[in-house]
Every structure is written in structure tokens, then in C-alpha cells.
Design an enzyme around this catalytic site. Structure first.
Site, PDB file in Angstrom:
ATOM      1  N   MET A   1       0.840  -1.192   0.000  1.00  0.00           N
ATOM      2  CA  MET A   1       0.000   0.000   0.000  1.00  0.00           C
ATOM      3  C   MET A   1       0.874   1.240   0.000  1.00  0.00           C
ATOM      4  SD  MET A   1      -2.920  -1.029   2.782  1.00  0.00           S
ATOM      5  CE  MET A   1      -1.759  -1.733   3.944  1.00  0.00           C
TER       6      MET A   1
ATOM      7  N   ILE B   1       1.678  -5.058   8.224  1.00  0.00           N
ATOM      8  CA  ILE B   1       3.111  -4.768   8.384  1.00  0.00           C
ATOM      9  C   ILE B   1       3.360  -3.275   8.213  1.00  0.00           C
ATOM     10  CG2 ILE B   1       5.425  -5.247   7.503  1.00  0.00           C
ATOM     11  CD1 ILE B   1       4.270  -7.879   6.389  1.00  0.00           C
TER      12      ILE B   1
ATOM     13  N   GLY C   1       1.448   4.250   4.577  1.00  0.00           N
ATOM     14  CA  GLY C   1       2.305   3.392   3.760  1.00  0.00           C
ATOM     15  C   GLY C   1       2.708   2.098   4.437  1.00  0.00           C
ATOM     16  N   SER C   2       2.418   0.969   3.849  1.00  0.00           N
ATOM     17  CA  SER C   2       2.659  -0.300   4.512  1.00  0.00           C
ATOM     18  C   SER C   2       2.316  -1.458   3.584  1.00  0.00           C
ATOM     19  CB  SER C   2       1.811  -0.368   5.786  1.00  0.00           C
ATOM     20  OG  SER C   2       0.512   0.107   5.505  1.00  0.00           O
ATOM     21  N   ARG C   3       2.130  -2.652   4.162  1.00  0.00           N
ATOM     22  CA  ARG C   3       1.715  -3.782   3.353  1.00  0.00           C
ATOM     23  C   ARG C   3       0.959  -4.787   4.214  1.00  0.00           C
ATOM     24  NH1 ARG C   3       7.017  -7.226   1.535  1.00  0.00           N
ATOM     25  NH2 ARG C   3       6.004  -9.205   1.989  1.00  0.00           N
TER      26      ARG C   3
END
Length: 219
Positions: A100, A157, A187-189
Site C-alpha cells: 500500500m 506490516i 504506507g505499509s503492506r
């Protein structure tokens, strides 16, 4: 579309900063340096609008299905591979990871319906979200949802910018497919660990939507 509740405080602070900076600019800069004052307004307005956009929750027709694994987050598929899970399963699993960017919707949704049987927060680093070791070394929150004999691990995460993971689930809680389970800021995943043999319905670098795109079909 509406604004997510996790954004109320951040947006309020952003509005105050925007107002203060532009009031100071108007009183102390605008008369002598109007172009600079205009630039300050444009930059701060753009930043404030981006902040609002980050916490948006668009109206969507959500996808549900008995054997479907629905995407838990907006973004781009960056990993489809077999991995050995050392946290919960202690065996090989099929991992699908969605990255993301700050421009994506950051609400997270349940990939399947079922019962939460595991919920664990892990402190960690803030490597960039696409780093291979971010799944095991970054700050993260893991949840396992069980449906019948199938267990799926969903891992939020943190990335280089994300400093706060929000997870609303508790062990023993029943959850509905595509319903909200958390939020990650800036911002991440999200990783999904699925049983081997699961049919994958997406490709690497494919753009996906949380609660809409079908990532895989359980066998």
C-alpha cells in the site's frame, strides 16, 4: 465516501497547522513577498488535502463467497510465493503480499468469514514495506482466522513511513468476510498466508482493491 475515524485527530491537527501557518504568512509575508505567501498556501493546502484523502473510505460493492479469499487491502501485489512460516503454522504456506502506497486507501478488511483464533502484535523495525525481510522484522500485527478446517494468517506490516498499526480484532471473535478489521497509517503492506494448493487469482504487480478483488480460491 466518508472519512475513517482513525483520521479525525490527524485531520484536526492538520487543519490547525494549516490555519496557523497561513495566518502567519498573511500577516508577516504577504505584503512584502506575495509570491512566497501564495506558495506557502498552495503547499500547505495540498498537504492538508492529501491528509484528508489518506483517511478516505470509498463506498464499494463488496465481494463475498464461500471459497473466496478477498483482498484485505488496496494496493499492488508484490509477492506470490511459497514461504516457511515460523510464527504460527511452522510449515510451508502460500504467501500473497499487497503493498500500500501513501496514496492508497488504508482500511483493512477480513479476507474470509470465520473465527479469530490468534492475535499477536510484534514490535520491530521500519524497513521499506517491499523489503523481503519486512514480513518478519518490521513492526507487525498477525491474526489467524479459522473457517471450518481452513486457517488463514493475515499480517499487517508497518513500512518506513507507517508508525501505527490499528487492529480491532480479538481472539474468539466471529468476523464477516470483507468487514473492516484494522487500519495502517502512512504506507505499509499486508501479507496473507494461505494453504498450499490454493488457487491464485491475481498476478504480480496487479492493482487490487480491498474488499473487492478476489486474491485466491480455496480448494
Amino acid at each position: 465516501m466518508h472519512i475513517h475515524k482513525e483520521g479525525y485527530k490527524s485531520i484536526a491537527i492538520g487543519a490547525i497547522v494549516f490555519a496557523v501557518l497561513n495566518l502567519l504568512s498573511f500577516y508577516f509575508i504577504s505584503s512584502s513577498l506575495p509570491i512566497v505567501s501564495l506558495l506557502i498556501f498552495i503547499v500547505t493546502l495540498g498537504t492538508f488535502l492529501f491528509l484528508i484523502s489518506f483517511f478516505r473510505v470509498p463506498n464499494r460493492v463488496l465481494t463475498t463467497g464461500e471459497n473466496l479469499v478477498v483482498c484485505p487491502a488496496d494496493g499492488k501485489v508484490v509477492v506470490i510465493e511459497e514461504v516457511f512460516d515460523e510464527e504460527y503454522f511452522h510449515d510451508k504456506r502460500l504467501q500473497i503480499s499487497v503493498f500500500m502506497s501513501p496514496a492508497n486507501v488504508h482500511q483493512n478488511r477480513n479476507p474470509i468469514s470465520g473465527e479469530v483464533i490468534y492475535n499477536q502484535y510484534h514490535k520491530g523495525k521500519y524497513l521499506v514495506a517491499w523489503h523481503p525481510k519486512s514480513s518478519t522484522e518490521n513492526e507487525r500485527h498477525s491474526v489467524v482466522i479459522k473457517k471450518g478446517n481452513t486457517e488463514i494468517l493475515v499480517k499487517q506490516i508497518a513500512g518506513a513511513l507507517a508508525k501505527r498499526i490499528v487492529n480491532y480484532l480479538k481472539v474468539g471473535q466471529p468476523v464477516a468476510q470483507a468487514a473492516e478489521y484494522g487500519f495502517i497509517k502512512f504506507g505499509s503492506r499486508v501479507d496473507l498466508l494461505l494453504p498450499l494448493g490454493t488457487k491464485v487469482n491475481v498476478q504480480l504487480n496487479e492493482v487490487v482493491k480491498g474488499g473487492v478483488t478476489v486474491l485466491a480460491t480455496l480448494q
